[in-house]
Design a protein around this motif. Structure first.
Motif, PDB file in Angstrom:
ATOM      1  N   VAL A 234     -11.225  -4.518  -9.698  1.00 26.94           N
ATOM      2  CA  VAL A 234     -11.377  -3.973  -8.343  1.00 26.94           C
ATOM      3  C   VAL A 234      -9.996  -3.808  -7.724  1.00 26.94           C
ATOM      4  CG1 VAL A 234     -12.391  -4.284  -6.060  1.00 26.94           C
ATOM      5  CG2 VAL A 234     -13.612  -5.117  -8.096  1.00 26.94           C
ATOM      6  N   HIS A 235      -9.673  -2.572  -7.347  1.00 30.49           N
ATOM      7  CA  HIS A 235      -8.404  -2.263  -6.688  1.00 30.49           C
ATOM      8  C   HIS A 235      -8.671  -1.939  -5.227  1.00 30.49           C
ATOM      9  CE1 HIS A 235      -4.649  -0.214  -5.657  1.00 30.49           C
ATOM     10  NE2 HIS A 235      -5.346   0.845  -5.307  1.00 30.49           N
ATOM     11  N   LEU A 236      -7.949  -2.597  -4.330  1.00 31.57           N
ATOM     12  CA  LEU A 236      -8.082  -2.345  -2.896  1.00 31.57           C
ATOM     13  C   LEU A 236      -6.744  -1.950  -2.299  1.00 31.57           C
ATOM     14  CD1 LEU A 236      -9.533  -2.441  -0.141  1.00 31.57           C
ATOM     15  CD2 LEU A 236      -8.960  -4.886  -0.039  1.00 31.57           C
ATOM     16  N   ASP A 237      -6.676  -0.717  -1.818  1.00 29.23           N
ATOM     17  CA  ASP A 237      -5.606  -0.270  -0.930  1.00 29.23           C
ATOM     18  C   ASP A 237      -6.177  -0.407   0.466  1.00 29.23           C
ATOM     19  OD1 ASP A 237      -4.019   1.275   0.801  1.00 29.23           O
ATOM     20  OD2 ASP A 237      -3.491   2.713  -0.747  1.00 29.23           O
ATOM     21  N   VAL A 238      -5.531  -1.197   1.328  1.00 26.30           N
ATOM     22  CA  VAL A 238      -6.136  -1.496   2.627  1.00 26.30           C
ATOM     23  C   VAL A 238      -6.229  -0.283   3.527  1.00 26.30           C
ATOM     24  CG1 VAL A 238      -5.461  -3.910   2.511  1.00 26.30           C
ATOM     25  CG2 VAL A 238      -3.995  -2.277   3.729  1.00 26.30           C
ATOM     26  N   ASP A 239      -5.604   0.845   3.150  1.00 29.97           N
ATOM     27  CA  ASP A 239      -5.775   2.038   3.996  1.00 29.97           C
ATOM     28  C   ASP A 239      -7.147   2.681   3.807  1.00 29.97           C
ATOM     29  OD1 ASP A 239      -5.627   3.806   1.774  1.00 29.97           O
ATOM     30  OD2 ASP A 239      -3.545   4.354   2.164  1.00 29.97           O
ATOM     31  N   VAL A 240      -8.003   2.082   2.983  1.00 30.60           N
ATOM     32  CA  VAL A 240      -9.404   2.511   2.941  1.00 30.60           C
ATOM     33  C   VAL A 240     -10.098   2.149   4.254  1.00 30.60           C
ATOM     34  CG1 VAL A 240     -10.478   0.415   1.981  1.00 30.60           C
ATOM     35  CG2 VAL A 240     -11.393   2.666   1.361  1.00 30.60           C
ATOM     36  N   LEU A 241      -9.516   1.196   4.981  1.00 35.85           N
ATOM     37  CA  LEU A 241     -10.052   0.813   6.286  1.00 35.85           C
ATOM     38  C   LEU A 241      -9.752   1.872   7.344  1.00 35.85           C
ATOM     39  CD1 LEU A 241      -9.056  -2.935   6.217  1.00 35.85           C
ATOM     40  CD2 LEU A 241     -11.369  -2.121   6.760  1.00 35.85           C
ATOM     41  N   ASP A 242     -10.557   1.870   8.377  1.00 35.86           N
ATOM     42  CA  ASP A 242     -10.366   2.776   9.504  1.00 35.86           C
ATOM     43  C   ASP A 242      -8.973   2.576  10.089  1.00 35.86           C
ATOM     44  OD1 ASP A 242     -10.488   4.151  12.015  1.00 35.86           O
ATOM     45  OD2 ASP A 242     -12.652   3.865  12.063  1.00 35.86           O
ATOM     46  N   ASP A 243      -8.277   3.665  10.292  1.00 32.39           N
ATOM     47  CA  ASP A 243      -6.934   3.612  10.856  1.00 32.39           C
ATOM     48  C   ASP A 243      -6.910   2.916  12.208  1.00 32.39           C
ATOM     49  OD1 ASP A 243      -4.064   4.627  10.772  1.00 32.39           O
ATOM     50  OD2 ASP A 243      -4.762   5.508  12.661  1.00 32.39           O
ATOM     51  N   ALA A 248      -1.465  -0.912   9.991  1.00 32.44           N
ATOM     52  CA  ALA A 248      -0.288  -1.503   9.353  1.00 32.44           C
ATOM     53  C   ALA A 248      -0.142  -1.029   7.909  1.00 32.44           C
ATOM     54  CB  ALA A 248      -0.380  -3.027   9.409  1.00 32.44           C
ATOM     55  N   VAL A 249      -0.078   0.301   7.764  1.00 37.28           N
ATOM     56  CA  VAL A 249       0.117   0.940   6.463  1.00 37.28           C
ATOM     57  C   VAL A 249       1.136   2.063   6.654  1.00 37.28           C
ATOM     58  CG1 VAL A 249      -2.199   0.381   5.628  1.00 37.28           C
ATOM     59  CG2 VAL A 249      -1.821   2.545   6.818  1.00 37.28           C
TER      60      VAL A 249
END
Length: 312
Positions: A234-243, A248-249
């Motif tokens: 499982v790869h998570l780039d936290v910019d998958v979250l709502d801006d 903080a990306v």
């Protein structure tokens, strides 16, 4: 140029073994070779400092230091730091592989998204595995379409064997993952990537964009995604979250998953016994001066990981 890996040490003095549950191994991978040294390299310190592993039952799996960053674009491959990323990927694969050999569940704290190559290389050395790719961007660029030559925008393409051989065929084992063994979930960059001329995602690769996740519901979308896979990373780039909740990306894009949606996806994906490891990338602590975003991110990650450990 030197790559170093610190030896393991225990985070908690006592860890109970449970049937079907593997102890977590925290591995720090603060490389920004695929991006820029803007602060993403501080991700491990920030998340560990905010209490990521408290109560989860974990050991320290090591820290892999990256070689010096070179800002010039390599004329042959068209990307930044190709040699450094290749060497770093092998070193990280050694450390991840050590955790796997010990029967542990690696949790790798980046760094930028190029660390995915090292994680997948560790698995590819062992055989065939899948990938659940959680990212606000599809990261399928070819060097000619990536304006700065940043591997953090093309790691999924490289992992599936597309791009300069120095990175698309690491140790002669490329592709690291087959198209049909990948599901990209939650991306929302279709318009941006098309305008830039990014190559299309192959039809065999599972793709569920943000609208698709919303149509299905986060938990159902995650169940459908992992249902396509055998054992998987499982790869998570936290910019998958709502801006709006994760500014903080370095590359911001409107929209994205809510905290509740991401937690639901993580609990589904990490709680499945076929999951073999997890990485977190791209969070930039310098864009979170009061630490409030790190604290909220850690809460979400701990809830997701607790589905794996039964703790937290």
């Amino acid at each position: 140029m030197r790559l170093t890996s610190r030896k393991s040490d225990r985070v908690e003095p006592e860890v109970e073994e449970a049937c079907g549950v593997r102890e977590l191994a925290i591995i720090e991978a603060p490389s920004v070779l695929g991006l820029r040294p803007t602060g993403v390299e501080e991700l491990p310190r920030a998340l560990l400092g905010a209490g990521l592993v408290e109560g989860l039952g974990a050991v320290r799996g090591g820290r892999v230091e990256a070689p010096a960053y070179e800002a010039g674009r390599d004329p042959e491959s068209g990307v930044l730091n190709p040699g450094g990323i290749a060497r770093y990927s092998s070193a990280l694969a050694d450390t991840v592989g050590c955790a796997l050999d010990r029967g542990l569940f690696p949790v790798v704290l980046g760094g930028d998204c190029s660390i995915l190559l090292g994680n997948l290389l560790a698995l590819r050395r062992r055989g065939r595995y899948g990938l659940l790719f959680l990212d606000g961007h599809s990261d399928f660029y070819q060097p000619s379409a990536e304006p700065a030559g940043e591997v953090a925008s093309m790691e999924l393409a490289l992992a599936t064997g597309r791009g300069p051989r120095v990175l698309a065929d690491l140790e002669g084992l490329g592709p690291l993952v087959r198209d049909e063994d990948v599901v990209a979930l939650g991306f929302r960059d279709a318009g941006e990537s098309e305008e830039a001329g990014m190559q299309a995602l192959p039809p065999q690769l599972g793709a569920v964009d943000l609208d698709g996740v919303r149509a299905l519901g986060a938990a159902a979308a995650a169940r459908g995604a992992v249902g396509r896979l055998g054992e998987y990373w499982v790869h998570l780039d936290v910019d998958v979250l709502d801006d709006a909740v994760m500014p903080a990306v370095d590359y911001r894009l409107p929209g994205g998953l809510s905290w509740a949606e991401l937690e639901s996806v993580l609990r589904t994906a990490l709680g499945d016994e076929r999951a073999v490891g997890f990485d977190v990338t791209i969070f930039n602590p310098r864009l979170d001066p009061d630490g409030s975003i790190a604290a909220r991110l850690v809460d979400c990650l701990r809830r997701g990981l607790s589905a794996r450990t039964g703790r937290g």
